[in-house]
Write an enzyme that holds these catalytic residues in place. Structure first.
Site, short mmCIF file in Angstrom:
data_model
loop_
_atom_site.label_atom_id
_atom_site.label_comp_id
_atom_site.label_asym_id
_atom_site.label_seq_id
_atom_site.Cartn_x
_atom_site.Cartn_y
_atom_site.Cartn_z
N ASN A 87 0.84 -1.20 0.00
CA ASN A 87 0.00 0.00 0.00
C ASN A 87 0.87 1.25 0.00
O ASN A 87 1.15 1.83 1.04
CB ASN A 87 -0.91 -0.02 1.23
CG ASN A 87 -1.84 1.18 1.29
OD1 ASN A 87 -1.98 1.92 0.32
ND2 ASN A 87 -2.47 1.37 2.43
N ARG B 120 -2.01 -1.83 -4.20
CA ARG B 120 -2.97 -0.73 -4.29
C ARG B 120 -2.59 0.14 -5.49
O ARG B 120 -1.46 0.61 -5.60
CB ARG B 120 -2.93 0.11 -3.03
CG ARG B 120 -3.84 1.34 -3.10
CD ARG B 120 -3.56 2.29 -1.97
NE ARG B 120 -4.37 3.50 -2.05
CZ ARG B 120 -3.92 4.72 -1.78
NH1 ARG B 120 -2.65 4.90 -1.43
NH2 ARG B 120 -4.71 5.75 -1.87
N HIS C 86 -9.88 6.55 -2.56
CA HIS C 86 -9.90 6.01 -1.19
C HIS C 86 -10.94 4.90 -1.05
O HIS C 86 -11.42 4.60 0.04
CB HIS C 86 -10.18 7.10 -0.14
CG HIS C 86 -9.12 8.12 -0.02
ND1 HIS C 86 -9.38 9.46 0.00
CD2 HIS C 86 -7.77 8.01 0.06
CE1 HIS C 86 -8.24 10.14 0.09
NE2 HIS C 86 -7.25 9.27 0.13
N ARG D 268 -2.74 19.39 -1.34
CA ARG D 268 -3.63 19.56 -2.48
C ARG D 268 -4.74 20.55 -2.15
O ARG D 268 -5.24 20.61 -1.03
CB ARG D 268 -4.24 18.22 -2.89
CG ARG D 268 -3.29 17.32 -3.64
CD ARG D 268 -3.87 15.93 -3.83
NE ARG D 268 -3.33 14.99 -2.86
CZ ARG D 268 -3.76 13.75 -2.68
NH1 ARG D 268 -4.76 13.30 -3.42
NH2 ARG D 268 -3.19 12.95 -1.80
N GLU E 199 -6.46 -0.93 5.15
CA GLU E 199 -6.42 -1.06 3.69
C GLU E 199 -5.67 -2.31 3.25
O GLU E 199 -6.05 -2.95 2.25
CB GLU E 199 -5.78 0.19 3.08
CG GLU E 199 -6.61 1.44 3.24
CD GLU E 199 -5.94 2.67 2.66
OE1 GLU E 199 -6.30 3.09 1.54
OE2 GLU E 199 -5.04 3.21 3.34
#
Length: 377
Positions: free
Chosen positions: A7, A67, A155, A216, A361
């Site tokens: 990940n 991922r 996500h 961002r 995750e």
């Protein structure tokens, strides 16, 4: 089946090896290895992934799950790594410039290190392929808004993991179908989930849309982008750098994108740090209200992601003033909550339960890889 889940994130590489079956539940599987490498970017992420593979190969890996942030409209689930899959990932690099190039380089490097181990791409936007057209379509002429010109959302691995685990933590009478999920890390997004499916999300065609993030910008007036290009001397390249690397918490504060820096600075009177935190929380609150409207109410709200998991004050700022939506935070529970285990942080009389649910995750990646490889065909 022993699966290494890789990940690569914004500045970190997390990985786990799990012994897991294709019908595993969201918290099933035996953890054999757990690792994390901080402060890695670009080539350093790729090198860290290679070292993780070398470290884990002696465990007898059956598959490696990667991922991948952007799979575009081509995939609605995980896919075995093939030359065609790699071509799609590369073709979408402009839409996820912080992620897809690194994801692609990581897959190639890992494949060289473990050539006999099956590789699988697990796409971060796949969970949102259930968005209705009213949520994914931009208000552009139909001949323009086709193909990859649409909202995808991201996500999804984290949101799916939380959505599938959350009902287990709720009281029997509260296991209904309308969840607002807040994944707040260096990147951040909200997801509206109804009956287990994503029906709206704050990110769009790229991971740039939506909330204020670490570096961002999040949502901007498209006219502002045109103005910067026409009147402020920006090129496409310098504008991309501004919006992805020099905005968000970092740009507003002029100091850092790390809450461990910003929160003490704000308490010490630094106005820009205080402003950055306030703007960040404002956009989260605004989106929670919007998604409550999309769902026609909320049965539960859950927070995940590094910033939400590690900062009680961030959670408090983001949920301030939302009592009218039935969200009542318990300050003692909020302060006591730990980043490594699910915790209820709402008051006993809160009409809508609020939970901190750290997203796993890597376990979700392993589950999806096992389901693909053990499934029919």
């Amino acid at each position: 089946m022993k699966i290494l889940a890789l990940n690569p994130g914004s500045g970190t590489l997390q990985y786990k090896v799990l012994d897991i079956s294709g019908d595993a539940g969201p918290e099933d599987g035996t953890l054999l290895k757990d690792g994390k490498v901080d402060h890695v970017h670009g080539d350093a992420t790729v090198e860290a992934a290679e070292m993780a593979v070398v470290e884990c190969l002696p465990l007898g890996l059956d598959a490696i799950g990667h991922r991948v942030v952007h799979g575009g409209s081509r995939f609605d689930g995980p896919a075995r790594i093939t030359p065609e899959v790699l071509e799609v990932i590369e073709s979408l690099s402009d839409l996820a410039p912080l992620h897809n190039p690194i994801d692609l380089a990581t897959i190639k490097a890992v494949s060289r290190r473990a050539p006999g181990v099956t590789g699988v791409a697990v796409f971060d936007n796949a969970f949102h392929r259930t968005l209705p057209e009213v949520a994914w379509r931009y208000a552009l002429p139909l001949d323009v808004g086709e193909g990859e010109v649409r909202r995808f959302g991201f996500h999804g691995i984290a949101h799916r993991n939380v959505a599938e685990r959350l009902p287990e933590y709720l009281k029997e009478g509260m296991r209904r179908s309308r969840y607002v999920l807040c994944h707040i890390g260096g990147g951040a997004s909200l997801c509206a989930v109804k009956d287990g499916k994503s029906v709206d999300t704050s990110m769009g065609m790229t991971p740039l849309e939506g909330l204020v993030m670490g570096t961002r910008s999040g949502d901007l007036d498209p006219g502002l982008v045109l103005y910067l290009l026409r009147h402020k001397g920006f090129t496409i390249e310098s504008l991309e750098d501004l919006l992805y690397h020099r905005s968000g918490l970092f740009g507003l504060s002029g100091r850092s994108d790390d809450l461990r820096d910003l929160e003490p600075a704000a308490q010490a009177g630094d106005r820009r740090s205080e402003l950055a935190l306030a703007v960040h929380a404002h956009h989260i609150r605004k989106c929670i209200g919007a998604f409550a409207a999309v769902l026609g109410g909320m049965d539960a709200l859950a927070l995940s992601g590094a910033l939400a998991e590690n900062s009680a004050s961030m959670r408090s700022r983001a949920l301030e003033g939302l009592e009218f939506l039935g969200l009542r935070l318990d300050s003692e529970r909020n302060i006591a909550a730990r980043p490594d285990q699910p915790s209820r942080i709402s008051a006993e009389d809160s009409p809508v339960p609020i939970w901190l649910v750290p997203a796993d995750e890597e376990r979700q990646i392993a589950r999806e890889v096992a389901a693909l490889l053990e499934g029919p065909g």
